[in-house]
Write a protein that holds these residues in place. Structure first.
Motif, PDB file in Angstrom:
ATOM      1  N   ARG A 189       0.709  -1.056   0.218  1.00 27.56           N
ATOM      2  CA  ARG A 189      -0.207   0.051   0.131  1.00 27.56           C
ATOM      3  C   ARG A 189       0.917   1.309   0.057  1.00 27.56           C
ATOM      4  NH1 ARG A 189      -5.083  -1.627   3.719  1.00 27.56           N
ATOM      5  NH2 ARG A 189      -5.094  -3.632   3.323  1.00 27.56           N
ATOM      6  N   LEU A 190       0.580   2.027  -0.898  1.00 29.29           N
ATOM      7  CA  LEU A 190       1.421   3.422  -1.078  1.00 29.29           C
ATOM      8  C   LEU A 190       0.419   4.424  -1.145  1.00 29.29           C
ATOM      9  CD1 LEU A 190       4.168   1.913  -3.328  1.00 29.29           C
ATOM     10  CD2 LEU A 190       4.345   2.694  -0.936  1.00 29.29           C
ATOM     11  N   THR A 191       0.596   5.498  -0.802  1.00 28.22           N
ATOM     12  CA  THR A 191      -0.183   6.832  -1.380  1.00 28.22           C
ATOM     13  C   THR A 191       0.411   7.313  -2.746  1.00 28.22           C
ATOM     14  OG1 THR A 191       1.457   8.621  -0.652  1.00 28.22           O
ATOM     15  CG2 THR A 191      -0.253   7.578   0.993  1.00 28.22           C
ATOM     16  N   TYR A 192      -0.631   7.963  -3.597  1.00 26.99           N
ATOM     17  CA  TYR A 192      -0.377   8.519  -4.753  1.00 26.99           C
ATOM     18  C   TYR A 192       1.005   9.434  -4.626  1.00 26.99           C
ATOM     19  CZ  TYR A 192      -1.857  10.881  -9.168  1.00 26.99           C
ATOM     20  OH  TYR A 192      -2.097  11.194 -10.569  1.00 26.99           O
TER      21      TYR A 192
ATOM     22  N   VAL B 264       4.197   6.924  -4.561  1.00 23.96           N
ATOM     23  CA  VAL B 264       4.488   6.315  -5.813  1.00 23.96           C
ATOM     24  C   VAL B 264       4.999   7.324  -7.133  1.00 23.96           C
ATOM     25  CG1 VAL B 264       3.027   4.359  -5.754  1.00 23.96           C
ATOM     26  CG2 VAL B 264       2.189   6.369  -6.865  1.00 23.96           C
TER      27      VAL B 264
ATOM     28  N   GLU C  96       2.648   2.758 -13.532  1.00 18.70           N
ATOM     29  CA  GLU C  96       1.813   1.730 -13.585  1.00 18.70           C
ATOM     30  C   GLU C  96       2.433   0.599 -14.018  1.00 18.70           C
ATOM     31  OE1 GLU C  96      -2.746   3.152 -14.854  1.00 18.70           O
ATOM     32  OE2 GLU C  96      -1.888   1.622 -15.763  1.00 18.70           O
TER      33      GLU C  96
ATOM     34  N   ILE D  29       4.578  -0.954 -10.615  1.00 19.29           N
ATOM     35  CA  ILE D  29       3.831  -1.174  -9.486  1.00 19.29           C
ATOM     36  C   ILE D  29       3.467  -2.791  -9.378  1.00 19.29           C
ATOM     37  CG2 ILE D  29       3.715   1.071  -8.636  1.00 19.29           C
ATOM     38  CD1 ILE D  29       0.782   1.244  -9.283  1.00 19.29           C
TER      39      ILE D  29
ATOM     40  N   CYS E  68      -0.844  -4.006  -5.752  1.00 20.87           N
ATOM     41  CA  CYS E  68      -0.186  -2.623  -4.908  1.00 20.87           C
ATOM     42  C   CYS E  68      -1.565  -1.734  -4.885  1.00 20.87           C
ATOM     43  CB  CYS E  68       0.814  -2.169  -5.772  1.00 20.87           C
ATOM     44  SG  CYS E  68       1.246  -0.485  -5.158  1.00 20.87           S
TER      45      CYS E  68
ATOM     46  N   VAL F 163      -3.007   1.935  -4.527  1.00 20.63           N
ATOM     47  CA  VAL F 163      -2.587   3.261  -4.239  1.00 20.63           C
ATOM     48  C   VAL F 163      -3.464   4.025  -3.950  1.00 20.63           C
ATOM     49  CG1 VAL F 163      -1.778   5.063  -5.864  1.00 20.63           C
ATOM     50  CG2 VAL F 163      -1.040   2.761  -6.293  1.00 20.63           C
ATOM     51  N   TYR F 164      -3.295   4.752  -2.906  1.00 23.71           N
ATOM     52  CA  TYR F 164      -4.600   5.629  -2.157  1.00 23.71           C
ATOM     53  C   TYR F 164      -4.272   7.060  -1.988  1.00 23.71           C
ATOM     54  CZ  TYR F 164      -2.061   5.008   2.174  1.00 23.71           C
ATOM     55  OH  TYR F 164      -1.306   4.880   3.080  1.00 23.71           O
TER      56      TYR F 164
END
Length: 322
Positions: free
Chosen positions: A143-146, A149, A198, A201, A207, A209-210
């Motif tokens: 899990r990664l924030t926008y 990434v 894209e 990841i 993955c 992305v949030y």
């Protein structure tokens, strides 16, 4: 003529049926109600980058004809059910998009969409991951924030950047033509995300992305902790975008404002404005319960589960055979 034969093998169709049974069992165990909503509606979507297929009904009561939109997702109708008191719901249905066809796209596709009352986007990511691990037998998700990434793969901070800086990035990477074609920060960020992030990841595990930028909130709430970002996530695995989820916006006035902004963007880009779904706005006004919802592409999920390289291998009949 050989195109009468299915694009998927019969063995693949049997495996597809088993996967769909697994999904239904997953939600049955969670006591989530399966529903059906119409594929045809009098309203489409206002999103700049989504186009409905349309048809016309000329039967009793509509002698002048009425234009109907094949739905790009069942979202609006499902929210009307939620506002009417349905409780947690899911749906497996056909959806249609008039601008996508290729290795990962078919204009007619199967979508899984579900809504969970009392969930936020973090809790829904937990449930989405549980479903993916059950169907795909994959490792735990990342899990990664926008923002994370972008910084990791481009060194751009998407929450502090500018149109000029994004165009310079593209020019520095031999994409001057693209830089000259795109003029808004959102369009430039979306292009850079699809072309530079894209592919990198979710290669070994899904993955998430949030916290997308507020300008890409769509139907998600803005974060109370940071109004620059929306409570929205997407899931990627092996180069494929699998799902798009929101902690859902419940404010009717804010939703109307976003629809109107969408239509202004459409007109600025030479596209016709779309009729705004008044049924959805009325449902929001009556009271949509706090909830989170996510749409997941079933055909793409089956592609991954069966190690297919093209979406048509997961469909009985793709666009060229329908």
């Amino acid at each position: 003529m050989q195109n009468w034969q299915p694009s998927a093998s019969i063995q693949a169709l049997k495996q597809r049926a088993q996967i769909i049974q697994t999904i239904r069992h997953f939600f049955s165990k969670q006591n989530v109600l399966e529903v059906e909503t119409p594929l045809l509606a009098r309203h489409g979507v206002t999103d700049l980058h989504l186009e409905n297929l349309t048809t016309e009904f000329n039967g009793p009561g509509f002698h002048q004809g009425v234009e109907l939109y094949l739905q790009t997702s069942p979202e609006y109708a499902m929210k009307r059910l939620l506002a009417a008191g349905s409780g947690c719901i899911y749906q497996i249905c056909k959806a249609f998009r008039n601008d996508e066809s290729g290795r990962f796209h078919n204009p007619e596709f199967t979508m899984l969409e579900w809504y969970r009352l009392g969930f936020d986007h973090f809790k829904l990511m937990d449930e989405t991951e549980a479903l993916l691990r059950q169907v795909l037998n994959c490792p735990p998700a990342q899990r990664l924030t926008y923002q994370q990434v972008f910084l990791k793969y481009t060194s751009i901070d998407p929450l502090k950047t500018s149109v000029g800086a994004l165009k310079t990035f593209l020019e520095d990477h031999n994409q001057i033509d693209i830089a000259n074609c795109l003029h808004t920060e959102t369009d430039l960020l979306q292009w850079i995300f699809s072309d530079f992030i894209e592919p990198n990841i979710g290669q070994k595990a899904p993955c998430f992305v949030y916290h997308f930028p507020a300008a890409q909130a769509s139907l998600a709430k803005l974060s109370q902790a940071d109004q620059r970002v929306a409570e929205r996530f997407e899931v990627y695995f092996k180069g494929i975008e699998l799902a798009n989820g929101f902690h859902e916006l419940t404010d009717k006035d804010e939703q109307l404002k976003r629809f109107e902004q969408d239509n202004q963007l459409r007109q600025n880009n030479g596209k016709p404005a779309k009729p705004i779904d008044q049924h959805l706005l009325a449902a929001l006004e009556s009271g949509l319960p706090d909830c989170a919802g996510v749409a997941l592409g079933i055909d793409r999920l089956i592609m991954l589960a069966l190690n297919h390289t093209e979406i048509k291998q997961s469909l009985s009949f793709d666009l060229n055979r329908c």
